[in-house]
Design an enzyme around this catalytic site. Structure first.
Site, mmCIF file in Angstrom:
data_model
loop_
_atom_site.group_PDB
_atom_site.id
_atom_site.type_symbol
_atom_site.label_atom_id
_atom_site.label_comp_id
_atom_site.label_asym_id
_atom_site.label_seq_id
_atom_site.Cartn_x
_atom_site.Cartn_y
_atom_site.Cartn_z
ATOM 1 N N CYS A 1 20.596 23.399 44.876
ATOM 2 C CA CYS A 1 19.572 23.360 45.924
ATOM 3 C C CYS A 1 20.135 22.945 47.279
ATOM 4 O O CYS A 1 19.412 22.961 48.280
ATOM 5 C CB CYS A 1 18.436 22.424 45.520
ATOM 6 S SG CYS A 1 18.090 22.464 43.762
ATOM 7 N N CYS B 1 4.982 18.625 43.565
ATOM 8 C CA CYS B 1 6.111 19.546 43.399
ATOM 9 C C CYS B 1 6.193 20.582 44.511
ATOM 10 O O CYS B 1 5.168 21.118 44.943
ATOM 11 C CB CYS B 1 5.972 20.319 42.085
ATOM 12 S SG CYS B 1 5.777 19.277 40.645
ATOM 13 N N SER B 2 7.424 20.905 44.910
ATOM 14 C CA SER B 2 7.618 22.045 45.803
ATOM 15 C C SER B 2 7.429 23.325 44.987
ATOM 16 O O SER B 2 7.609 23.321 43.777
ATOM 17 C CB SER B 2 9.008 21.994 46.432
ATOM 18 O OG SER B 2 10.004 21.982 45.434
ATOM 19 N N ILE C 1 7.778 27.618 44.013
ATOM 20 C CA ILE C 1 8.771 28.692 43.874
ATOM 21 C C ILE C 1 8.626 29.574 45.111
ATOM 22 O O ILE C 1 7.514 29.986 45.453
ATOM 23 C CB ILE C 1 8.512 29.483 42.578
ATOM 24 C CG1 ILE C 1 8.815 28.592 41.366
ATOM 25 C CG2 ILE C 1 9.321 30.775 42.543
ATOM 26 C CD1 ILE C 1 8.327 29.159 40.040
ATOM 27 N N LYS D 1 7.899 20.793 50.179
ATOM 28 C CA LYS D 1 6.594 20.740 49.525
ATOM 29 C C LYS D 1 5.641 21.813 50.050
ATOM 30 O O LYS D 1 4.961 22.471 49.269
ATOM 31 C CB LYS D 1 5.991 19.342 49.750
ATOM 32 C CG LYS D 1 4.597 19.171 49.246
ATOM 33 C CD LYS D 1 4.550 19.117 47.733
ATOM 34 C CE LYS D 1 3.155 19.359 47.200
ATOM 35 N NZ LYS D 1 2.804 20.787 47.142
ATOM 36 N N HIS E 1 10.517 26.083 49.050
ATOM 37 C CA HIS E 1 11.884 25.694 48.678
ATOM 38 C C HIS E 1 12.636 26.875 48.052
ATOM 39 O O HIS E 1 12.826 26.928 46.841
ATOM 40 C CB HIS E 1 11.813 24.495 47.726
ATOM 41 C CG HIS E 1 13.148 23.965 47.295
ATOM 42 N ND1 HIS E 1 14.322 24.151 48.015
ATOM 43 C CD2 HIS E 1 13.505 23.241 46.201
ATOM 44 C CE1 HIS E 1 15.315 23.569 47.360
ATOM 45 N NE2 HIS E 1 14.865 23.019 46.267
#
Lengths: 164, 396
Positions: free
Chosen positions: B87, B211-212, B214, B337, B341
């Protein structure tokens, strides 16, 4: 042009319309199944011990460093003179979670408790924690490492388990 | 240590719209940011000496995308290197391009990060992300997910310092607030603490809104030597430091789960190189982009970067000290977020955002006051396997 008209204009092709955006997407005709073959030769003792119900680590005979996961080489001494040692019987739970949304190849299991425990000074282990009631899991609780047969695949692996 | 490196400036930047980008193919997505970067730099393809490309891939169909992207973008036969640090691959691409220019190997270099995650289904993406941790010893038998890994951090952090799920939720609320004003963001929707708290658990104690997402997206930067930058622009943004460090891939082998040790080391190195006081970095830095792949990650970043004392990062969130007007504004882009990402594009995206922040070119509702002319990017790969901390500045 309606969605139905749009779709029919790709007759005979592996094309579908993205549900959200309504744009055409090519659905791959080629499906690849990947399954790796990973060499065990230099740490084969770990696996023969595992099939006998034991979990072992390696220890550098020169500097005394303990390796778990087991390593055949000690990069700090630049030597490969290792002995096999047992993981201590009792450890302490350092952290845990419950995996609710699972990866594709784990989707057939119930939600699992993923945890990390410390065994003595040199060994820390990430594994599933086997408990009847997830709500009773606490950081700091005493745990042991046991060999279990993973169902439904039917192969030996290790799991953490609370010590009552 | 290498001495006599040349100064390196950012002279162009580009950023695609982030989100579910099934409306474009891989190459079209890359071109969106490359085209903008070339245009803002006021150069053409032939001026570029070297390209560094980051793409994690696996979920997308092109296995060796570097040459293909160059072909589509009219950049063949330029030299290219593809880099990968999970990442933080985007920062690795910028560092590679930076080194090419700093060393004198190139006068003008392009760094491009791209990811097209929606070429695969969600559970396969969850699987491929989980495999980043440590394939044989952690994934094969125990199926960690990335949320799961960060939940291991969150649980120990909350246990040790008394932080609450509501404190983590404050991070998501802030980042969605600023993402609302970013036209390039995946989610442009303000949310409430209640929205976060009522979202389902993905890996306890982290919920969907911790969560970030997809994301598909690309981002690009054009870097130039001082001599070239002076000819091409009157507003260069200088890379004062771009420093990396690593931590064990096996999460089990870390000392604790309250901090990312590689972030502490990378920050220390970057602060030293840029002349920033590590005790009070927020006195020097106008705005920061930090790696909020999950809300707990932003809280740990506050501490690892020295914005808060150890164990007090969640209080910065609780007291809303990382909004504009607080101690230090963080993730005014919306962060991972809300902005999204796209794994290997994220590091480049952070630096595009900070370049625009320093030049005061972002939307007014999310523009930080620029007093010192200094900005920080904190980009984590894996669970801290890799971290890059970058300091950008208006002054050389």
């Amino acid at each position: 042009m309606s969605n139905n008209d749009e779709k029919s204009s790709y007759e005979g092709l592996p094309v579908s319309l993205d549900k959200k955006l309504g744009v055409p997407v090519w659905n791959d005709v080629r499906e690849l199944k990947l399954r790796y073959r990973m060499s065990l030769g230099k740490i084969k003792k770990f696996f023969s011990a595992l099939s006998e119900g034991k979990i072992m680590a390696t220890k550098c005979k020169h500097c005394g460093r303990i390796y778990f996961p087991p390593q055949a080489d000690c990069p700090y001494c630049m030597r490969s003179d290792m002995e096999w040692v047992d993981v201590p019987n009792e450890g302490v739970l350092e952290t845990f979670t419950i995996v609710n949304i699972k990866p594709t190849t784990f989707s057939h299991y119930d939600d699992y408790v993923l945890a990390i425990a410390r065994f003595g000074d040199g060994i820390k282990v990430l594994a599933w924690l086997r408990v009847d009631e997830k709500s009773r899991v606490r950081i700091g609780m005493r745990v042991k490492l046991t060999v279990i047969k993973r169902i439904p695949e039917g192969y030996y692996t290790f799991e953490l388990e609370p010590i009552d | 240590m290498v001495r006599n490196l040349r100064k390196v400036a950012i002279i162009g930047y580009g950023h695609s719209k982030f989100g579910k980008r099934t409306d474009v193919n891989f190459f079209e997505l890359g071109w969106e940011s490359i085209k903008e970067a070339i245009n803002t730099a006021g150069i053409s393809q032939e001026d570029i000496d070297f390209v560094a490309l980051s793409n994690f891939g696996l979920w997308s169909s092109e296995p060796s995308p570097a040459a293909s992207i160059l072909e589509y973008a009219g950049l063949t036969p330029k030299e290219v290197i593809r880099v990968e640090t999970a990442c933080s691959s985007g920062s690795a691409a910028v560092k590679t391009a930076y080194m090419a220019v700093a060393s004198g190997s190139a006068d003008i270099a392009l760094a491009i990060g791209i990811e097209k995650m929606h070429e695969s289904g969600t559970s396969d993406v969850v699987e491929l992300l989980g495999r980043i941790g440590s394939y044989f010893w952690e994934f094969e038998n125990f199926g960690p997910t990335f949320v799961g890994y960060y939940a291991l951090y969150a649980n120990q952090y909350m246990h040790k310092y008394g932080a609450k799920e509501e404190d983590l939720a404050k991070i998501a609320v802030k980042n969605h607030y600023y993402g609302f004003y970013n036209p390039k963001a995946q989610f442009r929707k303000k949310i409430t603490i209640e929205d976060v708290m009522s979202s389902p658990y993905i890996a306890w104690p982290l919920k969907l809104y911790d969560c970030s997402p997809i994301t598909d997206g690309s981002a690009a930067l054009i870097l130039a030597s001082e001599e070239v930058a002076r000819k091409l622009t009157d507003s260069p943004v200088w890379i004062k430091a771009i420093e990396g460090a690593t931590a064990t891939a096996n999460l089990a082998k870390r000392d604790n789960y309250i901090s990312i040790p590689s972030a502490v080391i990378a920050a220390r190195k970057a602060y030293k190189k840029a002349g920033i006081d590590p005790e009070k970095p927020y006195k020097h830095i106008d705005v920061a982009e930090v790696h909020d792949c999950f809300t707990i990650a932003e809280i740990m970043a506050y501490e690892d970067l020295g914005f808060a004392k150890r164990g007090e990062g969640f209080k910065l969130a609780r007291e809303e000290q990382t909004y504009i007007g607080g101690l230090i504004p963080v993730n005014l882009s919306g962060g991972l977020k809300s902005k999204g990402h796209p794994i290997a594009a994220t590091g480049v995206s952070m630096m595009v955002e900070l370049t625009k922040q320093l030049l005061q070119k972002v939307e007014s509702a999310r523009q930080a006051p620029i007093n010192n002319g200094t900005a920080l990017a904190h980009n984590v790969g894996g669970t801290g396997h890799y971290v890059f901390v970058t300091i950008l500045s208006l002054s050389k």
